[in-house]
Motif scaffolding. Structure first.
Motif, PDB file in Angstrom:
ATOM      1  N   LEU A  15       0.830  -1.204   0.000  1.00  0.00           N
ATOM      2  CA  LEU A  15       0.000   0.000   0.000  1.00  0.00           C
ATOM      3  C   LEU A  15       0.868   1.259   0.000  1.00  0.00           C
ATOM      4  O   LEU A  15       0.596   2.212  -0.739  1.00  0.00           O
ATOM      5  CB  LEU A  15      -0.937   0.003   1.219  1.00  0.00           C
ATOM      6  CG  LEU A  15      -1.799   1.256   1.375  1.00  0.00           C
ATOM      7  CD1 LEU A  15      -2.704   1.458   0.154  1.00  0.00           C
ATOM      8  CD2 LEU A  15      -2.650   1.180   2.643  1.00  0.00           C
ATOM      9  N   ALA A  16       1.925   1.253   0.820  1.00  0.00           N
ATOM     10  CA  ALA A  16       2.808   2.422   0.877  1.00  0.00           C
ATOM     11  C   ALA A  16       3.424   2.691  -0.496  1.00  0.00           C
ATOM     12  O   ALA A  16       3.512   3.847  -0.923  1.00  0.00           O
ATOM     13  CB  ALA A  16       3.894   2.204   1.923  1.00  0.00           C
ATOM     14  N   ALA A  17       3.804   1.628  -1.184  1.00  0.00           N
ATOM     15  CA  ALA A  17       4.396   1.801  -2.517  1.00  0.00           C
ATOM     16  C   ALA A  17       3.375   2.356  -3.496  1.00  0.00           C
ATOM     17  O   ALA A  17       3.669   3.245  -4.303  1.00  0.00           O
ATOM     18  CB  ALA A  17       4.941   0.463  -3.011  1.00  0.00           C
ATOM     19  N   LYS A  18       2.144   1.836  -3.407  1.00  0.00           N
ATOM     20  CA  LYS A  18       1.075   2.322  -4.293  1.00  0.00           C
ATOM     21  C   LYS A  18       0.777   3.800  -4.040  1.00  0.00           C
ATOM     22  O   LYS A  18       0.585   4.582  -4.973  1.00  0.00           O
ATOM     23  CB  LYS A  18      -0.203   1.502  -4.059  1.00  0.00           C
ATOM     24  CG  LYS A  18      -0.216   0.160  -4.763  1.00  0.00           C
ATOM     25  CD  LYS A  18      -0.818   0.321  -6.125  1.00  0.00           C
ATOM     26  CE  LYS A  18      -1.063  -1.044  -6.756  1.00  0.00           C
ATOM     27  NZ  LYS A  18      -1.711  -0.896  -8.070  1.00  0.00           N
ATOM     28  N   LEU A  19       0.700   4.143  -2.763  1.00  0.00           N
ATOM     29  CA  LEU A  19       0.391   5.530  -2.412  1.00  0.00           C
ATOM     30  C   LEU A  19       1.533   6.451  -2.803  1.00  0.00           C
ATOM     31  O   LEU A  19       1.313   7.595  -3.207  1.00  0.00           O
ATOM     32  CB  LEU A  19       0.096   5.640  -0.912  1.00  0.00           C
ATOM     33  CG  LEU A  19      -1.174   4.924  -0.446  1.00  0.00           C
ATOM     34  CD1 LEU A  19      -1.295   4.992   1.078  1.00  0.00           C
ATOM     35  CD2 LEU A  19      -2.419   5.526  -1.095  1.00  0.00           C
ATOM     36  N   GLN A  20       2.759   5.944  -2.681  1.00  0.00           N
ATOM     37  CA  GLN A  20       3.906   6.745  -3.102  1.00  0.00           C
ATOM     38  C   GLN A  20       3.847   7.013  -4.600  1.00  0.00           C
ATOM     39  O   GLN A  20       4.110   8.125  -5.059  1.00  0.00           O
ATOM     40  CB  GLN A  20       5.205   6.015  -2.747  1.00  0.00           C
ATOM     41  CG  GLN A  20       6.461   6.847  -2.955  1.00  0.00           C
ATOM     42  CD  GLN A  20       6.496   8.080  -2.080  1.00  0.00           C
ATOM     43  OE1 GLN A  20       6.313   7.992  -0.873  1.00  0.00           O
ATOM     44  NE2 GLN A  20       6.679   9.238  -2.680  1.00  0.00           N
ATOM     45  N   ALA A  21       3.485   5.981  -5.346  1.00  0.00           N
ATOM     46  CA  ALA A  21       3.359   6.149  -6.790  1.00  0.00           C
ATOM     47  C   ALA A  21       2.240   7.138  -7.112  1.00  0.00           C
ATOM     48  O   ALA A  21       2.373   7.988  -8.003  1.00  0.00           O
ATOM     49  CB  ALA A  21       3.081   4.794  -7.451  1.00  0.00           C
ATOM     50  N   GLN A  55      -6.242  11.395  -2.232  1.00  0.00           N
ATOM     51  CA  GLN A  55      -5.741  12.699  -2.664  1.00  0.00           C
ATOM     52  C   GLN A  55      -4.481  13.035  -1.865  1.00  0.00           C
ATOM     53  O   GLN A  55      -4.561  13.306  -0.658  1.00  0.00           O
ATOM     54  CB  GLN A  55      -6.798  13.782  -2.434  1.00  0.00           C
ATOM     55  CG  GLN A  55      -8.014  13.657  -3.330  1.00  0.00           C
ATOM     56  CD  GLN A  55      -7.660  13.738  -4.806  1.00  0.00           C
ATOM     57  OE1 GLN A  55      -6.841  14.569  -5.217  1.00  0.00           O
ATOM     58  NE2 GLN A  55      -8.246  12.861  -5.605  1.00  0.00           N
ATOM     59  N   PRO A  56      -3.317  13.006  -2.501  1.00  0.00           N
ATOM     60  CA  PRO A  56      -2.094  13.365  -1.782  1.00  0.00           C
ATOM     61  C   PRO A  56      -2.230  14.734  -1.126  1.00  0.00           C
ATOM     62  O   PRO A  56      -2.791  15.658  -1.710  1.00  0.00           O
ATOM     63  CB  PRO A  56      -1.039  13.377  -2.891  1.00  0.00           C
ATOM     64  CG  PRO A  56      -1.563  12.423  -3.910  1.00  0.00           C
ATOM     65  CD  PRO A  56      -3.060  12.608  -3.901  1.00  0.00           C
ATOM     66  N   GLY A  57      -1.740  14.813   0.075  1.00  0.00           N
ATOM     67  CA  GLY A  57      -1.858  16.067   0.831  1.00  0.00           C
ATOM     68  C   GLY A  57      -2.996  16.027   1.829  1.00  0.00           C
ATOM     69  O   GLY A  57      -3.062  16.846   2.732  1.00  0.00           O
ATOM     70  N   LYS A 101      -7.721   0.870  -4.453  1.00  0.00           N
ATOM     71  CA  LYS A 101      -8.293   2.216  -4.605  1.00  0.00           C
ATOM     72  C   LYS A 101      -7.241   3.308  -4.400  1.00  0.00           C
ATOM     73  O   LYS A 101      -7.604   4.463  -4.159  1.00  0.00           O
ATOM     74  CB  LYS A 101      -9.404   2.425  -3.561  1.00  0.00           C
ATOM     75  CG  LYS A 101     -10.616   1.541  -3.696  1.00  0.00           C
ATOM     76  CD  LYS A 101     -11.505   1.703  -2.447  1.00  0.00           C
ATOM     77  CE  LYS A 101     -12.723   0.824  -2.512  1.00  0.00           C
ATOM     78  NZ  LYS A 101     -13.717   1.308  -3.457  1.00  0.00           N
ATOM     79  N   ALA A 102      -5.978   2.961  -4.459  1.00  0.00           N
ATOM     80  CA  ALA A 102      -4.928   3.933  -4.126  1.00  0.00           C
ATOM     81  C   ALA A 102      -5.048   5.218  -4.939  1.00  0.00           C
ATOM     82  O   ALA A 102      -4.726   6.301  -4.458  1.00  0.00           O
ATOM     83  CB  ALA A 102      -3.548   3.296  -4.339  1.00  0.00           C
ATOM     84  N   ARG A 133       2.654  10.622  -9.085  1.00  0.00           N
ATOM     85  CA  ARG A 133       1.898  10.982 -10.291  1.00  0.00           C
ATOM     86  C   ARG A 133       1.167  12.298 -10.097  1.00  0.00           C
ATOM     87  O   ARG A 133       1.153  13.144 -10.971  1.00  0.00           O
ATOM     88  CB  ARG A 133       0.899   9.868 -10.631  1.00  0.00           C
ATOM     89  CG  ARG A 133       1.517   8.714 -11.400  1.00  0.00           C
ATOM     90  CD  ARG A 133       0.435   7.856 -12.027  1.00  0.00           C
ATOM     91  NE  ARG A 133      -0.492   7.331 -11.047  1.00  0.00           N
ATOM     92  CZ  ARG A 133      -0.282   6.245 -10.325  1.00  0.00           C
ATOM     93  NH1 ARG A 133       0.835   5.576 -10.474  1.00  0.00           N
ATOM     94  NH2 ARG A 133      -1.175   5.827  -9.456  1.00  0.00           N
ATOM     95  N   ALA A 134       0.553  12.435  -8.921  1.00  0.00           N
ATOM     96  CA  ALA A 134      -0.186  13.672  -8.650  1.00  0.00           C
ATOM     97  C   ALA A 134       0.770  14.856  -8.654  1.00  0.00           C
ATOM     98  O   ALA A 134       0.453  15.942  -9.127  1.00  0.00           O
ATOM     99  CB  ALA A 134      -0.893  13.565  -7.306  1.00  0.00           C
ATOM    100  N   PHE A 135       1.954  14.601  -8.117  1.00  0.00           N
ATOM    101  CA  PHE A 135       2.969  15.648  -8.065  1.00  0.00           C
ATOM    102  C   PHE A 135       3.355  16.103  -9.467  1.00  0.00           C
ATOM    103  O   PHE A 135       3.465  17.284  -9.760  1.00  0.00           O
ATOM    104  CB  PHE A 135       4.185  15.101  -7.318  1.00  0.00           C
ATOM    105  CG  PHE A 135       5.361  16.021  -7.322  1.00  0.00           C
ATOM    106  CD1 PHE A 135       5.420  17.085  -6.443  1.00  0.00           C
ATOM    107  CD2 PHE A 135       6.407  15.828  -8.208  1.00  0.00           C
ATOM    108  CE1 PHE A 135       6.507  17.933  -6.441  1.00  0.00           C
ATOM    109  CE2 PHE A 135       7.495  16.677  -8.203  1.00  0.00           C
ATOM    110  CZ  PHE A 135       7.538  17.728  -7.324  1.00  0.00           C
ATOM    111  N   MET A 136       3.531  15.124 -10.352  1.00  0.00           N
ATOM    112  CA  MET A 136       3.992  15.454 -11.691  1.00  0.00           C
ATOM    113  C   MET A 136       2.887  16.080 -12.533  1.00  0.00           C
ATOM    114  O   MET A 136       3.146  16.865 -13.429  1.00  0.00           O
ATOM    115  CB  MET A 136       4.540  14.201 -12.378  1.00  0.00           C
ATOM    116  CG  MET A 136       5.887  13.784 -11.811  1.00  0.00           C
ATOM    117  SD  MET A 136       6.693  12.500 -12.763  1.00  0.00           S
ATOM    118  CE  MET A 136       5.768  11.074 -12.273  1.00  0.00           C
ATOM    119  N   MET A 137       1.640  15.724 -12.217  1.00  0.00           N
ATOM    120  CA  MET A 137       0.532  16.241 -13.009  1.00  0.00           C
ATOM    121  C   MET A 137      -0.040  17.526 -12.419  1.00  0.00           C
ATOM    122  O   MET A 137      -0.762  18.252 -13.075  1.00  0.00           O
ATOM    123  CB  MET A 137      -0.590  15.193 -13.070  1.00  0.00           C
ATOM    124  CG  MET A 137      -0.181  13.893 -13.731  1.00  0.00           C
ATOM    125  SD  MET A 137       0.402  14.120 -15.427  1.00  0.00           S
ATOM    126  CE  MET A 137      -1.141  14.571 -16.220  1.00  0.00           C
TER     127      MET A 137
END
Lengths: 267, 170
Positions: A80-86, B47-49, B42-43, A90-94
């Motif tokens: 899960l941590a790896a998925k969330l990191q990815a 929403q990051p942050g 569902k990762a 992605r969110a960071f880059m977009m």
């Protein structure tokens, strides 16, 4: 809400009493609620009961901390941590942060200009130095063209950063480990340059002096670079090839210091 | 704090919540595993942050609802309370049994706010988000639930008390 309630139902709907029990009551309300509890035995009994029940429930929940380690859960945590990191990457880059990073990369390039290196670096692209060194110093255009392919990692993400960068570069990339010489890593980035992925590690020492380390895959068929140390005004840089990877380190330090840092990375 | 550290901390919280929900160590770990599997799936919806904890608890909440619909595991598993739960004091153990059985008399909508707040892992707003209800609704359910729990435990709720007596717990 501050009137003394007349029924149990009202007690349960009294936000002040709930907040009092849960420790979230605003300090300025505390005296008033405590005065009320002193004169209202039913409210006093209710809050004491709620708190007692909460404590019992929490004690039971804490029994989970004594359960045996569940290896399946531990594995899922890592996944899960790896998925969330990815997802974060992605969110960071977009997202809007991209602009910030693109700007920071330009600052990186321009920063060396401020150190009177930028002009020299442009000349280097012409062939006086290996291309990976040029890219580190003055890959302004390549960086700009490849901005969408960058990623940045913060100091607490270095393990993830090294895993991800290694995967992207198809080489095992180890940390430059300059911490033992008094430096702290500020960030790690992966840039897409014309010659391929370039890993960049930014470090700063206790006096605020920065050094930058770059690592790139060595071009097939090209001879390895033996360690070279170059002085450019107040800056020094060193570069070399080691086990299929090209390294460079640049900083506003004297050649002796840059040699020491290079040696630490090579160990 | 790294994401891995965050996930580990939140998983420990999920395990505590799951233990109270299921009353059974094996069922609790099954619920945590199912929750983590769904979270992995569902990762991309996270929403990051934003705070990861309410997002994970929300997944567990929905997973638990689905589990309850499939089987009434909670009541079936009640005899398998982990030992020791609260220490060796028999009186405390009896009180805990009464509170847990009284919790079972409450509607799910009131039971979960009580448990989430008791864990002290989240603010009211975060717990409301975890249960996917507005804050006002959450507070109302929390307050009504606490009062209902108190009445059942203290014997004021006559009808529900008789249920407990029939179960032989009082």
């Amino acid at each position: 809400m501050t009137q003394d309630p007349t029924s149990d139902q009202d007690l349960g709907l009294d936000g002040d009493l709930l907040a009092y029990v849960d420790g979230t009551l605003a300090p300025e309300r505390m005296a008033e609620v405590e005065a009320r509890l002193a004169r209202d035995p039913e409210a006093r009994a209710a809050t004491a009961s709620w708190r007692h029940h909460d404590n019992l429930i929490r004690q039971m929940a804490q029994a989970a901390d004594d359960l045996p380690v569940n290896m399946r859960i531990a594995a899922l945590e890592r996944e899960l941590a790896a998925k969330l990191q990815a997802r974060k990457r992605r969110a960071f880059m977009m997202g809007p942060a991209l602009g910030r990073i693109a700007a920071s990369v330009l600052i990186f390039a321009a920063g060396w200009g401020a150190h009177s290196l930028y002009g020299s670096a442009i000349q280097m692209v012409g062939g006086a130095y290996p291309q990976f060194v040029s890219a580190t110093l003055a890959g302004h255009q390549a960086i700009r063209q490849a901005a969408l392919q960058q990623a940045e990692f913060l100091p607490d993400e270095m393990d993830t950063a090294l895993d991800w960068i290694s995967a992207q570069m198809q080489h095992k990339i180890d940390s430059p480990k300059l911490e033992r010489l008094g430096y702290e890593v500020e960030s790690a980035r992966l840039l897409a340059t014309e010659s391929g992925p370039l890993a960049i590690f930014h470090y700063r020492d206790g006096q605020g002096e920065r050094v930058t380390v770059s690592i790139a895959a060595h071009a097939p068929g090209q001879p390895d670079y033996t360690l070279r140390v170059v002085r450019q005004n107040s800056d020094s840089m060193a570069y070399w090839t080691d086990r299929g990877l090209d390294y460079s380190i640049i900083g506003s330090v004297d050649p002796g210091r840059i040699t020491t840092l290079a040696a630490a990375i090579r160990e | 704090m790294s994401l891995k550290t965050d996930v580990t901390l939140h998983t420990a919280s999920l395990r505590r919540y799951a233990l109270v929900l299921t009353r059974d160590a094996t069922a609790a770990d099954d619920l945590v595993q199912e929750t983590l599997l769904k979270a992995i799936d569902k990762a991309d919806t996270w929403q990051p942050g934003t705070n990861l904890r309410p997002w994970l608890f929300r997944i567990m909440h929905n997973t638990h609802i689905s589990d309850l619909r499939r089987a009434k595991t909670r009541s079936d598993a009640a005899p398998d309370l982990p030992e020791p739960v609260v220490g060796d004091h028999q009186h405390t153990q009896l009180e805990l049994t009464q509170v847990l059985q009284a919790l079972d008399q409450l509607p799910e909508a009131q039971r979960k706010p009580i448990i989430l707040v008791a864990l002290r892992e989240m603010s009211y707003a975060e717990a409301a988000r975890a249960l996917d209800v507005p804050l006002g609704t959450f507070m109302s359910r929390l307050g009504r639930g606490r009062e209902a729990l108190r009445q059942i435990v203290s014997g004021i709720g006559k009808g529900k008390l008789s249920v407990l007596k029939r179960k032989g717990s009082l």
